[in-house]
Design an enzyme around this catalytic site. Structure first.
Site, PDB file in Angstrom:
ATOM      1  N   GLY A  61       0.764  -1.245   0.000  1.00 24.82           N
ATOM      2  CA  GLY A  61       0.000   0.000   0.000  1.00 24.82           C
ATOM      3  C   GLY A  61       0.791   1.289   0.000  1.00 24.82           C
ATOM      4  CE  LYS A 167       8.410  -3.360  -9.719  1.00 24.70           C
ATOM      5  NZ  LYS A 167       8.791  -3.535  -8.299  1.00 24.70           N
TER       6      LYS A 167
END
Length: 217
Positions: A61, A167
């Protein structure tokens, strides 16, 4: 024994990592928070207007925490919505809606649509990475697949002027990922944040402004 030794070395380096220490000080759940902070700042991604943000593969998170900081107003309300999705559980974050499930599944997408009232999305962020095997050809295929899944989701849900941050990893298949993203986005920038470990091949792609949808491809 060799594996135990390498594990101990990794733990030692992790504990001594300045970004790990800073994450603890600032209350972030992972050092990855500082990667997103640099990406948002370097690309001057603003939060002036209400935004709808989707965090793919959000657990634990830290990226949702950063987005919340950018979107929270002085009165404590949110300047938009943040919806985090992950197959793994995630501890609650104030102001962040969490859906546990696979974003490729129909039921998960239907839940997401209800959260955003079928609106298009302003920003999609993805710090997802596959489980790597150490076999270069297999790993590059897994990385490429994850990047493609994230892109397909984004192209389906982003506004025309939306932003995607994902990513990726340098190596075999990386140029193909960039080439694919450039087919769908007008701008694709590669950045390796300072918080990314020097020995890591990870890099991040910031893609802006859709050129076409999947149906047009």
């Amino acid at each position: 024994m060799a594996k135990d030794k390498s594990t101990k070395i990794w733990i030692k380096h992790h504990i001594e990592d300045p970004y790990v220490k800073l994450a603890h000080q600032k209350g972030y759940r992972a050092r990855a928070a500082f990667k997103l902070i640099e990406l948002l700042d370097s690309e001057k991604i603003n939060f002036k207007n209400k935004k709808i943000v989707i965090d793919l593969g959000s657990s634990p998170g830290s990226w949702s925490q950063v987005m919340r900081e950018r979107m929270i107003l002085p009165d404590g309300s949110m300047n938009g919505k943040i919806i985090a999705l992950d197959m793994l559980p995630m501890e609650p974050i104030s102001g962040v809606d969490f859906i546990q499930g696979d974003f490729r599944d129909y039921d998960t997408i239907e839940k997401l649509k209800k959260y955003i009232s079928n609106q298009s999305v302003d920003i999609v962020i993805s710090d997802m990475a596959p489980n790597l095997t150490g076999i270069a050809s297999a790993d590059s295929a897994r990385v490429q697949h994850v990047c493609e899944l994230a892109m397909e989701f984004s192209v389906s849900h982003l506004k025309n002027n939306g932003v995607m941050i994902v990513k990726a990893f340098h190596g075999a298949g990386f140029s193909q990922i960039v080439f694919l993203y450039k087919k769908f986005f007008k701008s694709v920038v590669e950045i390796k944040p300072r918080a990314s470990r020097a020995n890591s091949s990870e890099t991040f792609l910031i893609a802006r402004e859709l050129k076409q949808r999947l149906l047009d491809f």
